[in-house]
Design a protein around this motif. Sequence first.
Motif, PDB file in Angstrom:
ATOM      1  N   PRO A  70       0.842  -1.208   0.000  1.00 28.65           N
ATOM      2  CA  PRO A  70       0.000   0.000   0.000  1.00 28.65           C
ATOM      3  C   PRO A  70       0.871   1.249   0.000  1.00 28.65           C
ATOM      4  N   SER A  71       1.357   1.610  -1.163  1.00 34.77           N
ATOM      5  CA  SER A  71       2.368   2.667  -1.255  1.00 34.77           C
ATOM      6  C   SER A  71       1.815   4.016  -1.660  1.00 34.77           C
ATOM      7  N   GLY A  72       0.505   4.158  -1.721  1.00 31.65           N
ATOM      8  CA  GLY A  72      -0.081   5.443  -2.082  1.00 31.65           C
ATOM      9  C   GLY A  72       0.114   6.480  -0.997  1.00 31.65           C
ATOM     10  N   LYS A  73       0.033   7.721  -1.363  1.00 32.47           N
ATOM     11  CA  LYS A  73       0.193   8.835  -0.420  1.00 32.47           C
ATOM     12  C   LYS A  73      -1.071   9.688  -0.449  1.00 32.47           C
ATOM     13  N   LEU A  74      -1.392  10.305   0.679  1.00 35.26           N
ATOM     14  CA  LEU A  74      -2.588  11.136   0.765  1.00 35.26           C
ATOM     15  C   LEU A  74      -2.470  12.344  -0.152  1.00 35.26           C
ATOM     16  N   THR A  75      -3.537  12.642  -0.837  1.00 34.22           N
ATOM     17  CA  THR A  75      -3.554  13.764  -1.776  1.00 34.22           C
ATOM     18  C   THR A  75      -4.052  15.047  -1.123  1.00 34.22           C
ATOM     19  N   GLU A  76      -4.272  14.988   0.175  1.00 39.18           N
ATOM     20  CA  GLU A  76      -4.723  16.171   0.915  1.00 39.18           C
ATOM     21  C   GLU A  76      -4.396  15.990   2.386  1.00 39.18           C
ATOM     22  N   THR A  77      -4.434  17.074   3.122  1.00 41.10           N
ATOM     23  CA  THR A  77      -4.199  17.026   4.559  1.00 41.10           C
ATOM     24  C   THR A  77      -5.476  16.622   5.264  1.00 41.10           C
ATOM     25  N   PHE A  78      -5.372  15.724   6.216  1.00 47.20           N
ATOM     26  CA  PHE A  78      -6.510  15.315   7.032  1.00 47.20           C
ATOM     27  C   PHE A  78      -6.418  16.048   8.364  1.00 47.20           C
ATOM     28  N   PRO A  79      -7.359  16.948   8.642  1.00 47.62           N
ATOM     29  CA  PRO A  79      -7.337  17.645   9.931  1.00 47.62           C
ATOM     30  C   PRO A  79      -7.896  16.752  11.038  1.00 47.62           C
ATOM     31  N   ILE A  80      -7.617  17.121  12.262  1.00 48.10           N
ATOM     32  CA  ILE A  80      -8.208  16.394  13.384  1.00 48.10           C
ATOM     33  C   ILE A  80      -9.697  16.697  13.471  1.00 48.10           C
ATOM     34  N   ARG A  81     -10.054  17.960  13.229  1.00 45.67           N
ATOM     35  CA  ARG A  81     -11.457  18.377  13.299  1.00 45.67           C
ATOM     36  C   ARG A  81     -11.682  19.482  12.279  1.00 45.67           C
ATOM     37  N   LEU A  82     -12.916  19.714  11.917  1.00 48.34           N
ATOM     38  CA  LEU A  82     -13.263  20.703  10.910  1.00 48.34           C
ATOM     39  C   LEU A  82     -12.729  22.088  11.268  1.00 48.34           C
ATOM     40  N   GLU A  83     -12.768  22.434  12.534  1.00 51.08           N
ATOM     41  CA  GLU A  83     -12.318  23.760  12.975  1.00 51.08           C
ATOM     42  C   GLU A  83     -10.832  23.993  12.730  1.00 51.08           C
ATOM     43  N   ASP A  84     -10.081  22.940  12.460  1.00 48.08           N
ATOM     44  CA  ASP A  84      -8.641  23.062  12.204  1.00 48.08           C
ATOM     45  C   ASP A  84      -8.309  23.348  10.743  1.00 48.08           C
ATOM     46  N   THR A  85      -9.297  23.449   9.886  1.00 48.69           N
ATOM     47  CA  THR A  85      -9.034  23.627   8.461  1.00 48.69           C
ATOM     48  C   THR A  85      -8.907  25.103   8.093  1.00 48.69           C
ATOM     49  N   PRO A  86      -8.130  25.414   7.057  1.00 46.82           N
ATOM     50  CA  PRO A  86      -7.941  26.804   6.652  1.00 46.82           C
ATOM     51  C   PRO A  86      -9.227  27.490   6.198  1.00 46.82           C
ATOM     52  N   ALA A  87     -10.164  26.745   5.673  1.00 42.87           N
ATOM     53  CA  ALA A  87     -11.395  27.347   5.145  1.00 42.87           C
ATOM     54  C   ALA A  87     -12.487  27.493   6.199  1.00 42.87           C
ATOM     55  N   PHE A  88     -12.251  27.017   7.427  1.00 39.21           N
ATOM     56  CA  PHE A  88     -13.317  26.991   8.427  1.00 39.21           C
ATOM     57  C   PHE A  88     -13.901  28.377   8.716  1.00 39.21           C
ATOM     58  N   ILE A  89     -13.062  29.395   8.736  1.00 36.07           N
ATOM     59  CA  ILE A  89     -13.555  30.740   9.063  1.00 36.07           C
ATOM     60  C   ILE A  89     -14.572  31.232   8.034  1.00 36.07           C
ATOM     61  N   ASN A  90     -14.533  30.706   6.819  1.00 40.47           N
ATOM     62  CA  ASN A  90     -15.473  31.083   5.759  1.00 40.47           C
ATOM     63  C   ASN A  90     -16.494  29.984   5.482  1.00 40.47           C
ATOM     64  N   TYR A  91     -16.643  29.060   6.408  1.00 44.94           N
ATOM     65  CA  TYR A  91     -17.508  27.897   6.244  1.00 44.94           C
ATOM     66  C   TYR A  91     -18.824  28.128   6.960  1.00 44.94           C
ATOM     67  N   PRO A  92     -19.955  27.668   6.467  1.00 45.92           N
ATOM     68  CA  PRO A  92     -20.111  27.001   5.183  1.00 45.92           C
ATOM     69  C   PRO A  92     -20.141  28.008   4.048  1.00 45.92           C
ATOM     70  N   GLY A  93     -19.904  27.520   2.862  1.00 45.06           N
ATOM     71  CA  GLY A  93     -19.895  28.385   1.687  1.00 45.06           C
ATOM     72  C   GLY A  93     -21.293  28.785   1.253  1.00 45.06           C
ATOM     73  N   THR A  94     -21.337  29.753   0.387  1.00 49.30           N
ATOM     74  CA  THR A  94     -22.596  30.196  -0.216  1.00 49.30           C
ATOM     75  C   THR A  94     -22.394  30.192  -1.722  1.00 49.30           C
ATOM     76  N   ARG A  95     -23.343  30.743  -2.449  1.00 51.76           N
ATOM     77  CA  ARG A  95     -23.178  30.827  -3.911  1.00 51.76           C
ATOM     78  C   ARG A  95     -21.956  31.660  -4.263  1.00 51.76           C
ATOM     79  N   ASP A  96     -21.671  32.709  -3.479  1.00 52.63           N
ATOM     80  CA  ASP A  96     -20.482  33.539  -3.668  1.00 52.63           C
ATOM     81  C   ASP A  96     -19.442  33.088  -2.649  1.00 52.63           C
ATOM     82  N   VAL A  97     -18.473  32.312  -3.108  1.00 47.76           N
ATOM     83  CA  VAL A  97     -17.479  31.727  -2.210  1.00 47.76           C
ATOM     84  C   VAL A  97     -16.401  32.762  -1.883  1.00 47.76           C
TER      85      VAL A  97
END
Length: 167
Positions: free
Chosen positions: A98-125
């Motif tokens: 199983p030599s594949g590598k993750l294609t993204e960062t897995f946070p511990i929780r949603l609040e740890d993600t860079p986009a959380f402050i603008n979450y949830p999105g709307t039609r105008d992101v």
Amino acid sequence: ARAAELAAQSDVALVFAGMHEGFESEGHDRPDIALPGSQVELINAVASANPHTVVILNAGSPVEMPWLDQVAAVLEAYYPGQEGGNAVARILLGEVNPSGKLTETFPIRLEDTPAFINYPGTRDVNYGEGIFVGYRYYDKKDVAPLFPFGHGLSYTQFDYANLQAPN
């Protein structure tokens, strides 16, 4: 209860978990990064019954893993397609590394993600994180992810020795 009972009688327990059809899409945000339904309870019950529990995730993006310390291994299969079952079986049986590598960062929780402050999105992101996406955010804010971009383990162990570079 039935899954835990079977797990207790088995050498290894496999739990396939993930997102149901249509839950993930580029057309809308997920409500959170938790596994939907009672999957967390299922994983906890099976892992409590068998310390050799392996969780195989079928999800197109990161999920919370509050059960991670209770299982022996996690295999992120993403959405492997028609031959995915055969590919997963070959990995689990040790026929393929199983030599594949993750294609993204897995946070511990949603609040740890860079986009959380603008979450949830709307039609105008609003991409308010600017250049602080991915690892840049985690480095800047000193937030440890659950698994960083590119993480991946394998069955193989090796050492480099007596390396030489041509002139």
